[in-house]
Write a protein that holds these residues in place. Sequence first.
Motif, PDB file in Angstrom:
ATOM      1  N   PHE B 302       0.880  -1.142   0.174  1.00 16.76           N
ATOM      2  CA  PHE B 302      -0.011   0.139   0.008  1.00 16.76           C
ATOM      3  C   PHE B 302       0.956   1.432  -0.112  1.00 16.76           C
ATOM      4  O   PHE B 302       0.741   2.285  -0.541  1.00 16.76           O
ATOM      5  N   GLU B 303       2.097   1.212   0.742  1.00 17.02           N
ATOM      6  CA  GLU B 303       2.800   2.291   0.731  1.00 17.02           C
ATOM      7  C   GLU B 303       3.304   2.607  -0.869  1.00 17.02           C
ATOM      8  O   GLU B 303       3.305   3.685  -1.388  1.00 17.02           O
ATOM      9  N   MET B 304       3.813   1.536  -1.295  1.00 16.77           N
ATOM     10  CA  MET B 304       4.152   1.570  -2.746  1.00 16.77           C
ATOM     11  C   MET B 304       2.801   2.140  -3.634  1.00 16.77           C
ATOM     12  O   MET B 304       3.253   3.039  -4.730  1.00 16.77           O
ATOM     13  N   ILE B 305       1.925   1.779  -3.577  1.00 14.67           N
ATOM     14  CA  ILE B 305       0.689   2.181  -4.189  1.00 14.67           C
ATOM     15  C   ILE B 305       0.385   3.652  -4.254  1.00 14.67           C
ATOM     16  O   ILE B 305       0.174   4.352  -5.307  1.00 14.67           O
ATOM     17  N   SER B 306       0.533   4.075  -2.770  1.00 10.49           N
ATOM     18  CA  SER B 306       0.106   5.651  -2.748  1.00 10.49           C
ATOM     19  C   SER B 306       1.366   6.387  -3.010  1.00 10.49           C
ATOM     20  O   SER B 306       0.990   7.174  -4.075  1.00 10.49           O
ATOM     21  N   GLN B 307       2.437   6.124  -2.615  1.00  6.34           N
ATOM     22  CA  GLN B 307       3.570   7.169  -2.897  1.00  6.34           C
ATOM     23  C   GLN B 307       4.500   6.310  -3.964  1.00  6.34           C
ATOM     24  O   GLN B 307       5.573   6.221  -3.976  1.00  6.34           O
ATOM     25  N   GLN B 308       3.875   6.263  -5.278  1.00  7.21           N
ATOM     26  CA  GLN B 308       4.441   5.676  -6.141  1.00  7.21           C
ATOM     27  C   GLN B 308       5.819   6.342  -6.626  1.00  7.21           C
ATOM     28  O   GLN B 308       5.916   7.468  -6.505  1.00  7.21           O
ATOM     29  N   GLY B 309       6.443   5.538  -7.111  1.00 11.48           N
ATOM     30  CA  GLY B 309       7.737   5.931  -7.333  1.00 11.48           C
ATOM     31  C   GLY B 309       9.012   5.867  -6.076  1.00 11.48           C
ATOM     32  O   GLY B 309      10.002   5.388  -6.394  1.00 11.48           O
ATOM     33  N   GLN B 310       8.523   6.458  -5.114  1.00  6.16           N
ATOM     34  CA  GLN B 310       9.211   6.064  -3.867  1.00  6.16           C
ATOM     35  C   GLN B 310       9.711   4.641  -3.504  1.00  6.16           C
ATOM     36  O   GLN B 310       8.840   3.902  -3.733  1.00  6.16           O
ATOM     37  N   SER B 311      10.956   4.710  -3.417  1.00  5.38           N
ATOM     38  CA  SER B 311      11.336   3.209  -2.989  1.00  5.38           C
ATOM     39  C   SER B 311      11.005   3.013  -1.437  1.00  5.38           C
ATOM     40  O   SER B 311      10.919   3.613  -0.545  1.00  5.38           O
ATOM     41  N   VAL B 312      10.641   1.703  -1.220  1.00  2.00           N
ATOM     42  CA  VAL B 312      10.340   1.201  -0.055  1.00  2.00           C
ATOM     43  C   VAL B 312      11.092   0.401   0.593  1.00  2.00           C
ATOM     44  O   VAL B 312      11.936  -0.358  -0.150  1.00  2.00           O
ATOM     45  N   GLU B 313      11.633   0.330   1.911  1.00  2.00           N
ATOM     46  CA  GLU B 313      12.576  -0.317   2.499  1.00  2.00           C
ATOM     47  C   GLU B 313      12.231  -1.809   2.657  1.00  2.00           C
ATOM     48  O   GLU B 313      10.815  -2.108   3.211  1.00  2.00           O
ATOM     49  N   SER B 314      13.156  -2.779   2.574  1.00  2.00           N
ATOM     50  CA  SER B 314      13.067  -4.313   2.594  1.00  2.00           C
ATOM     51  C   SER B 314      12.940  -4.039   4.334  1.00  2.00           C
ATOM     52  O   SER B 314      13.270  -3.322   4.960  1.00  2.00           O
ATOM     53  N   LEU B 315      12.579  -5.474   4.669  1.00  5.28           N
ATOM     54  CA  LEU B 315      12.313  -5.553   5.986  1.00  5.28           C
ATOM     55  C   LEU B 315      12.789  -7.178   6.403  1.00  5.28           C
ATOM     56  O   LEU B 315      12.480  -8.074   5.625  1.00  5.28           O
TER      57      LEU B 315
END
Lengths: 332, 332
Positions: B302-315
Amino acid sequence: MTTIRQVSKLAGVSVATVSRALQKPDMVSESTRKKVITAAEEVGYQPNMMAVKFRNKKSFAILVLVPDVSNPFFSKIISGIQTQAKKKGYNVILGNTANDLATEQELANMVFTNQADGIIQLAARNPLIDNIRHATVPIVNICDCVTDGSMPVIRLDNNGAAKAIISHFADLGHNRIAAIMGPDGSPITEQRLSGYLDGLKEQKIDIIESLMERGDYSMESGAIAAGKLLAHEVRPTAIFCFNDEMAIGAIHEIRNQGLRVPDDISVAGFDNLNFSRFMDPPLTTIRQPNAHFGQHAVEMLFEMISQQGQSVESLTLPYELIVRKSTTKAKP
Amino acid sequence: MTTIRQVSKLAGVSVATVSRALQKPDMVSESTRKKVITAAEEVGYQPNMMAVKFRNKKSFAILVLVPDVSNPFFSKIISGIQTQAKKKGYNVILGNTANDLATEQELANMVFTNQADGIIQLAARNPLIDNIRHATVPIVNICDCVTDGSMPVIRLDNNGAAKAIISHFADLGHNRIAAIMGPDGSPITEQRLSGYLDGLKEQKIDIIESLMERGDYSMESGAIAAGKLLAHEVRPTAIFCFNDEMAIGAIHEIRNQGLRVPDDISVAGFDNLNFSRFMDPPLTTIRQPNAHFGQHAVEMLFEMISQQGQSVESLTLPYELIVRKSTTKAKP
DNA sequence: CTGAAAGCGCTTACAG
DNA sequence: CTGAAAGCGCTTACAG
């Protein structure tokens, strides 16, 4: 997102013609078809399925209502559903209900908002029964059967299978045959229970109330129920568990109390989970054709979707008794 | 099907106002809102979600790619995904891939036809990598990690967990510790393997090539691999299986050959399936937070869907060593 | 065989 | 705060 419009421009035809060339190829001439296909490939056209579904008023999706996806018995059925649905170009939307009626109804409502064309219900009730429009909804039931006749059902001959287990125990000389049943009110439990009782009668074995315990189909509950059975002055010599998971729990508990399976107590299950032939001892059980359940359910659902209104016949699939090492001759 | 138009007529307002009253309540006056809501209830209005999705260019669905739904490890994760997605009003579309790349790609294509807003991939590859537009697709990976950095990953510290197993064996005095690994090329296998090797080094135990066998994470393969290990002149005193199912198969085979677990050979698994604490002996294993995997994956997606383009941290999620009775002290 | 046009049921800038 | 209008991307009767 490339659209049909861009294809039409490139191919030099109308959007209507593009649509026809792609969806109803024999409505257009050979030459335009080629033009269109070439153009479509060139721009990498893929139809916006949202628009297609909206326009056609078909979601090309079926909703599967399942009490617990992570239950291995259910997940095998789901696997069968998925495979068959994919063949027909349908998507499977997963509805985990945790056996909560409100959740079921909320999810089932998807058929009324055009998010699903039909429902496969793996639990024992009709989530739509309160809805005025329920009669129009394609829905079929598997596993724990809806018995009110409100939808077609794909079932196992649970009664026959339970009798087969009892008959197997009787052949081995057992006459104190306990049952670890499912919860009260579950049709599947009722059916296996009636098979158990019928089987005992046929074999002229006394029915002993105190040898019947309830579980909830979980391993934990099987262990607890077995604990109660073992506390009796005279222990059972065999236990018929209404599913494999309870049998696993029961065997665990029997062992915990220092007894052996099958030497001291024979145990049979029901379902034939993958695991059951690898456990120690391998479990005598009933094989259910899980994947077939799923496949047939999809077939039936499609029948209902296409020839709406027409009623569809219920179906009973065959069981198979699988004898392994968890059952043996009663001690003389 | 009642539409927004019927509600608007009954309420005596425009369709635009109905839409606003229902979707953006604070854009309309208190009184119209009430009128609209009353009218909507009266006609039993439910929005045609097909139209809503089409208009909004959002499918409110996520696609889960899973090699095998009926694998208990996966099905627990799916259960977590489902729960979390439902909270957010999203549907879960189930994509069983049978590890077939073409199937994965075909299913993954749903994001390009607006049938899904994002993908959760449970297998170890990026099905979109060949697609020009792949960079724009929200996708996250769980379990068998995609290691090419093309998407964020939710992983377990597989290396650490494997080392914990070896350390546990070493504490018990074992020094011939075999491994039943997964297939070559699986990242998860590589990680557990490196943990196994690191662990042996740390414990100053010799690495013996012939004590390392491959399986494919199935019970059958575990049994076969164990058979090979037992055929050695000098048998291992402990076996680390890279998942519980192979451990189950291995124990089955060890028993078949008349040996005891853990007295003759200690066995550990990885995953902590439900079943593992009920088997005989209960299995020493690594607990993975399966449902959490699913929940975090949805969050990340959902983070990726909303703030597209922004990369998301692995966990990386924590493991836990669970010691049960399948492991014991090495015989002197 | 092909095209122009209408319409599926919504939402949202735009104007008032 | 509210309405008229446009438009999302398709498909399909209708006319030619």
